[in-house]
Design an enzyme around this catalytic site. Sequence first.
Site, PDB file in Angstrom:
ATOM      1  N   ASP A  15      19.725  57.104  61.216  1.00 27.25           N
ATOM      2  CA  ASP A  15      20.931  56.943  60.389  1.00 27.25           C
ATOM      3  C   ASP A  15      20.611  56.877  58.892  1.00 27.25           C
ATOM      4  O   ASP A  15      21.342  56.255  58.120  1.00 27.25           O
ATOM      5  CB  ASP A  15      21.718  55.677  60.787  1.00 27.25           C
ATOM      6  CG  ASP A  15      21.966  55.605  62.277  1.00 27.25           C
ATOM      7  OD1 ASP A  15      22.493  56.578  62.831  1.00 27.25           O
ATOM      8  OD2 ASP A  15      21.608  54.581  62.900  1.00 27.25           O
ATOM      9  N   LYS A  18      19.931  62.071  57.034  1.00 25.21           N
ATOM     10  CA  LYS A  18      19.175  63.331  57.094  1.00 25.21           C
ATOM     11  C   LYS A  18      20.073  64.555  56.999  1.00 25.21           C
ATOM     12  O   LYS A  18      19.715  65.555  56.367  1.00 25.21           O
ATOM     13  CB  LYS A  18      18.374  63.388  58.410  1.00 25.21           C
ATOM     14  CG  LYS A  18      17.298  62.328  58.527  1.00 25.21           C
ATOM     15  CD  LYS A  18      16.549  62.427  59.838  1.00 25.21           C
ATOM     16  CE  LYS A  18      17.375  62.021  61.037  1.00 25.21           C
ATOM     17  NZ  LYS A  18      17.811  60.609  61.020  1.00 25.21           N
ATOM     18  N   ASN A  40      22.673  62.442  71.284  1.00 29.01           N
ATOM     19  CA  ASN A  40      22.719  61.041  70.864  1.00 29.01           C
ATOM     20  C   ASN A  40      22.565  60.929  69.356  1.00 29.01           C
ATOM     21  O   ASN A  40      22.789  59.883  68.768  1.00 29.01           O
ATOM     22  CB  ASN A  40      21.635  60.221  71.559  1.00 29.01           C
ATOM     23  CG  ASN A  40      20.235  60.802  71.381  1.00 29.01           C
ATOM     24  OD1 ASN A  40      20.068  61.986  71.085  1.00 29.01           O
ATOM     25  ND2 ASN A  40      19.212  59.988  71.588  1.00 29.01           N
ATOM     26  N   GLY A  42      23.595  61.982  65.409  1.00 29.93           N
ATOM     27  CA  GLY A  42      24.830  62.333  64.715  1.00 29.93           C
ATOM     28  C   GLY A  42      24.568  62.498  63.235  1.00 29.93           C
ATOM     29  O   GLY A  42      24.101  61.576  62.582  1.00 29.93           O
ATOM     30  N   HIS A  43      24.804  63.689  62.717  1.00 33.40           N
ATOM     31  CA  HIS A  43      24.622  63.948  61.286  1.00 33.40           C
ATOM     32  C   HIS A  43      25.989  64.159  60.644  1.00 33.40           C
ATOM     33  O   HIS A  43      26.728  65.056  61.034  1.00 33.40           O
ATOM     34  CB  HIS A  43      23.751  65.193  61.071  1.00 33.40           C
ATOM     35  CG  HIS A  43      22.327  64.985  61.490  1.00 33.40           C
ATOM     36  ND1 HIS A  43      21.459  66.030  61.713  1.00 33.40           N
ATOM     37  CD2 HIS A  43      21.629  63.858  61.729  1.00 33.40           C
ATOM     38  CE1 HIS A  43      20.278  65.539  62.065  1.00 33.40           C
ATOM     39  NE2 HIS A  43      20.365  64.236  62.077  1.00 33.40           N
ATOM     40  N   THR A 131      22.671  55.348  73.942  1.00 37.84           N
ATOM     41  CA  THR A 131      24.043  55.823  73.767  1.00 37.84           C
ATOM     42  C   THR A 131      24.718  56.111  75.103  1.00 37.84           C
ATOM     43  O   THR A 131      25.899  56.429  75.136  1.00 37.84           O
ATOM     44  CB  THR A 131      24.058  57.116  72.930  1.00 37.84           C
ATOM     45  OG1 THR A 131      23.230  58.094  73.565  1.00 37.84           O
ATOM     46  CG2 THR A 131      23.557  56.848  71.515  1.00 37.84           C
ATOM     47  N   GLN A 226      17.206  60.866  64.904  1.00 38.60           N
ATOM     48  CA  GLN A 226      16.795  59.460  64.946  1.00 38.60           C
ATOM     49  C   GLN A 226      15.788  59.158  63.833  1.00 38.60           C
ATOM     50  O   GLN A 226      15.825  59.780  62.789  1.00 38.60           O
ATOM     51  CB  GLN A 226      16.239  59.078  66.330  1.00 38.60           C
ATOM     52  CG  GLN A 226      17.284  59.032  67.429  1.00 38.60           C
ATOM     53  CD  GLN A 226      17.442  60.343  68.150  1.00 38.60           C
ATOM     54  OE1 GLN A 226      16.504  61.099  68.349  1.00 38.60           O
ATOM     55  NE2 GLN A 226      18.655  60.634  68.570  1.00 38.60           N
ATOM     56  N   GLN A 314      28.733  49.529  65.368  1.00 37.22           N
ATOM     57  CA  GLN A 314      28.361  48.851  64.136  1.00 37.22           C
ATOM     58  C   GLN A 314      26.843  48.846  63.997  1.00 37.22           C
ATOM     59  O   GLN A 314      26.110  48.521  64.933  1.00 37.22           O
ATOM     60  CB  GLN A 314      28.879  47.416  64.169  1.00 37.22           C
ATOM     61  CG  GLN A 314      28.432  46.552  63.003  1.00 37.22           C
ATOM     62  CD  GLN A 314      28.731  45.079  63.242  1.00 37.22           C
ATOM     63  OE1 GLN A 314      29.487  44.717  64.135  1.00 37.22           O
ATOM     64  NE2 GLN A 314      28.119  44.223  62.444  1.00 37.22           N
TER      65      GLN A 314
END
Length: 440
Positions: A15, A18, A40, A42-43, A131, A226, A314
């Site tokens: 997170d 990237k 799993n 997310g960008h 996830t 990741q 969160q």
Amino acid sequence: MTKKNIVVVGTQWGDEGKGKIVDLLTDRVAAVVRFQGGHNAGHTLVIGNQKTVLHLIPSGILREEVDCFIGNGVVLSPEALTKEVLQLEATGLAVKNRLKISEACPLILDCHVALDQARELARGKKAIGTTGRGIGPAYEDKVARRGLRAGDFKNMEQFKSKLAAVMEYHNFMITHYYKADPVDFDVQWAKCEEYAKLILPMLADIPALIDTYNQAGKNLMFEGAQGTLLDIDHGTYPYVTSSNTTAGGASSGAGIGPCELDYVLGITKAYATRVGGGPFPTELSYDVEADTGDQIGKLLGTRGHEFGATTGRQRRCGWFDAVALRRSAQINGLSGVCLTKLDVMDMLSEIKICTHYLLNGKEIYLPPASAEEYDLVEPQYITMKGWETSTVGCSSWDSLPKAAQDYIRFLEKEMGVEVSILSTGPDRSETLVIKDPFES
């Protein structure tokens, strides 16, 4: 300027931002290669007022002149891929003619998802924090040599036989051990028949394509998912992901010789975050739902919009951890760092940085190997003055507040790596390139 292959990796627990940086730099590359992980990841990309969240397809897809490759190190959810392709093409982007997928990509099936979720439920308070998307079980099948791969779609009769065998294996565990409902074979088979229609035209020999681009002198970018501290070998085991998230994973996960990788850019937040369970020495604990806990942790989470792009969970927030970054710099062989979200800290009057740990009374400057020892460390901090003024969109080094410059220089000294790029906002344009990786 000679050809360059650049690897982009996260240096913390993921997170780090990237996607934005890959998107920013892709104006100089012919293709972006995703080399590990699954959906799993997310960008989140922000261009103008348009926000796009990608999970499988490389971030370069938003630039129409850039090709995108999914390498063999990625576990591929056909369902997630189908959804993402359709969503992007609905916006007018050409996707299918620019996206190529390795035949060696392991497939994520419904039984992998069911098994993943059943395991996390059974672990209770000791849940790893996956996830629940089937990533781990799909990698297990790959290593156990029983998994199906994208190339298996080329022979659907044989595919059906393999599918029956692997589903029988997993359904036995799902029903007998976890006491959950089995996954229906007929439903899964019908889905796979549809998936094959989408995926077959996009299958390609990714190592051969990479070599062709290199021989032609074209720049390539290798995009990880990741972060380093979630690496299956080098992370906070067992609270890790199921793949090699470090720069070395680019070589095995895409099929390129390590000597062909020219520059490793580590994406690093100006503070630290983590999603899910596992050690986090510098955490400033705050619970959004209960509105209780550390107020600086709340401020970082609120200003930084610290919720997972994939799950919405969160993120835990904390101070910058130089111990962790030393390890990341070491095992990735970082050439430079992109420091993101500096602007999130604009309101702080004081900022802490963890410079080392105490473990059983002894000072240590590199992290321990096990999660058990991680739980015993005591972070040791130095305190720096905050800048208490906006850095959003700063377009030059000299326009940064002196205290922000001092903070960045101190981080460089602690990491042993210079900051090449500075991100001061979510938009592509809110980025200061101090030293261009393609020209370094």
